[in-house]
Design a protein around this motif. Sequence first.
Motif, PDB file in Angstrom:
ATOM      1  N   LYS A 117      39.544  -9.610  61.026  1.00  0.00           N
ATOM      2  CA  LYS A 117      39.210  -9.902  62.213  1.00  0.00           C
ATOM      3  C   LYS A 117      39.404  -9.146  63.326  1.00  0.00           C
ATOM      4  CE  LYS A 117      40.405 -14.312  63.279  1.00  0.00           C
ATOM      5  NZ  LYS A 117      41.115 -15.302  63.774  1.00  0.00           N
ATOM      6  N   LEU A 118      38.449  -8.849  64.122  1.00  0.00           N
ATOM      7  CA  LEU A 118      38.630  -7.949  65.307  1.00  0.00           C
ATOM      8  C   LEU A 118      38.466  -8.656  66.510  1.00  0.00           C
ATOM      9  CD1 LEU A 118      36.019  -4.866  64.447  1.00  0.00           C
ATOM     10  CD2 LEU A 118      38.586  -5.167  63.992  1.00  0.00           C
ATOM     11  N   TRP A 119      39.245  -8.176  67.575  1.00  0.00           N
ATOM     12  CA  TRP A 119      39.081  -8.625  69.051  1.00  0.00           C
ATOM     13  C   TRP A 119      38.248  -7.871  69.720  1.00  0.00           C
ATOM     14  CZ3 TRP A 119      38.835 -12.778  71.565  1.00  0.00           C
ATOM     15  CH2 TRP A 119      38.708 -12.888  73.194  1.00  0.00           C
ATOM     16  N   ILE A 120      37.012  -8.029  70.329  1.00  0.00           N
ATOM     17  CA  ILE A 120      36.140  -7.318  70.983  1.00  0.00           C
ATOM     18  C   ILE A 120      36.104  -7.671  72.271  1.00  0.00           C
ATOM     19  CG2 ILE A 120      33.685  -6.515  71.151  1.00  0.00           C
ATOM     20  CD1 ILE A 120      34.679  -5.937  68.330  1.00  0.00           C
ATOM     21  N   SER A 121      36.142  -6.719  73.169  1.00  0.00           N
ATOM     22  CA  SER A 121      36.386  -6.929  74.703  1.00  0.00           C
ATOM     23  C   SER A 121      35.602  -5.647  75.360  1.00  0.00           C
ATOM     24  CB  SER A 121      37.748  -7.039  75.145  1.00  0.00           C
ATOM     25  OG  SER A 121      38.403  -5.737  75.013  1.00  0.00           O
ATOM     26  N   GLU A 122      35.290  -6.190  76.512  1.00  0.00           N
ATOM     27  CA  GLU A 122      34.335  -5.415  77.559  1.00  0.00           C
ATOM     28  C   GLU A 122      35.512  -4.045  77.948  1.00  0.00           C
ATOM     29  OE1 GLU A 122      31.320  -5.352  78.857  1.00  0.00           O
ATOM     30  OE2 GLU A 122      30.786  -7.064  78.164  1.00  0.00           O
ATOM     31  N   LYS A 123      35.137  -2.923  77.988  1.00  0.00           N
ATOM     32  CA  LYS A 123      36.086  -1.807  78.512  1.00  0.00           C
ATOM     33  C   LYS A 123      36.202  -1.888  80.016  1.00  0.00           C
ATOM     34  CE  LYS A 123      34.702   1.919  75.442  1.00  0.00           C
ATOM     35  NZ  LYS A 123      34.134   3.278  75.307  1.00  0.00           N
ATOM     36  N   PRO A 124      37.507  -1.728  80.508  1.00  0.00           N
ATOM     37  CA  PRO A 124      37.773  -1.604  81.971  1.00  0.00           C
ATOM     38  C   PRO A 124      36.742  -0.825  82.592  1.00  0.00           C
ATOM     39  CG  PRO A 124      39.671  -1.541  80.849  1.00  0.00           C
ATOM     40  CD  PRO A 124      38.503  -1.138  79.741  1.00  0.00           C
ATOM     41  N   GLN A 125      36.378  -1.449  84.022  1.00  0.00           N
ATOM     42  CA  GLN A 125      35.465  -0.322  84.875  1.00  0.00           C
ATOM     43  C   GLN A 125      36.420   0.698  85.351  1.00  0.00           C
ATOM     44  OE1 GLN A 125      32.469  -0.563  85.417  1.00  0.00           O
ATOM     45  NE2 GLN A 125      32.106  -2.468  83.976  1.00  0.00           N
ATOM     46  N   LYS A 126      35.881   1.825  85.498  1.00  0.00           N
ATOM     47  CA  LYS A 126      36.766   2.909  85.922  1.00  0.00           C
ATOM     48  C   LYS A 126      36.260   3.190  87.442  1.00  0.00           C
ATOM     49  CE  LYS A 126      37.563   5.200  81.577  1.00  0.00           C
ATOM     50  NZ  LYS A 126      37.635   6.493  80.952  1.00  0.00           N
ATOM     51  N   TRP A 138      28.457  -7.709  67.642  1.00  0.00           N
ATOM     52  CA  TRP A 138      28.851  -6.911  68.681  1.00  0.00           C
ATOM     53  C   TRP A 138      28.800  -7.613  69.969  1.00  0.00           C
ATOM     54  CZ3 TRP A 138      32.390  -3.723  66.886  1.00  0.00           C
ATOM     55  CH2 TRP A 138      32.020  -2.833  65.447  1.00  0.00           C
ATOM     56  N   THR A 139      29.949  -8.620  70.236  1.00  0.00           N
ATOM     57  CA  THR A 139      29.797  -9.213  71.413  1.00  0.00           C
ATOM     58  C   THR A 139      31.241  -9.567  71.713  1.00  0.00           C
ATOM     59  OG1 THR A 139      29.367 -11.560  70.359  1.00  0.00           O
ATOM     60  CG2 THR A 139      27.467 -10.518  71.136  1.00  0.00           C
ATOM     61  N   PRO A 140      31.698  -9.797  72.985  1.00  0.00           N
ATOM     62  CA  PRO A 140      33.158 -10.080  73.278  1.00  0.00           C
ATOM     63  C   PRO A 140      33.490 -11.349  72.349  1.00  0.00           C
ATOM     64  CG  PRO A 140      31.839  -9.330  75.372  1.00  0.00           C
ATOM     65  CD  PRO A 140      30.847  -9.543  74.295  1.00  0.00           C
ATOM     66  N   GLY A 141      34.770 -11.371  71.931  1.00  0.00           N
ATOM     67  CA  GLY A 141      35.599 -12.483  71.153  1.00  0.00           C
ATOM     68  C   GLY A 141      35.819 -11.907  69.994  1.00  0.00           C
TER      69      GLY A 141
END
Length: 164
Positions: free
Chosen positions: A155-164, A130-133
């Motif tokens: 294949k999944l693309w994992i990314s950080e959620k945007p800051q709110k 569970w890391t971005p990418g």
Amino acid sequence: MSPNAQTPNAKPNKVLALYHKTQGWPFGQKIFSIMVSRMAPYFGTIKPLITELRLNHCACLIKKRHAVHNHIKTVHVIAICNGLEMAMGVMAEASIPAHLRWIPKGMSLDYTAKAGSDILCVAEVTPEQWTPGDMLVPVTAYDTQGVVVVKGHIKLWISEKPQK
């Protein structure tokens, strides 16, 4: 362990908490599976049953029935793909760390044997994944004898959620 990985003692997210809650009810697995299928209605076409869900692991059963048959009366591989994607999606929703999000990018599968019985679709990862990418989620479909009928990865693309 990766700083992004959840520990087994982490508070379960909403999906995992709902699964645990429904397991105490009569027909709890069926009720949970119907609830998931309502969130993504196409999954309902295979009448899936989530038989096991824990952090980083999900198993989904597809019953062999006429509606999922192909021309030789085995379970159609597209129905199996649907079951594998459901297992992956439920596992991802139940397991992804709170600061991350996911979206599928592709699927690569090998058809290794005829699917002449009920099919168990399994998706499983390790916490460190569970890391971005890009993230490859191993997926496997088994018949009732434990024979692998489909194997591959989503294949999944994992990314950080945007800051709110």
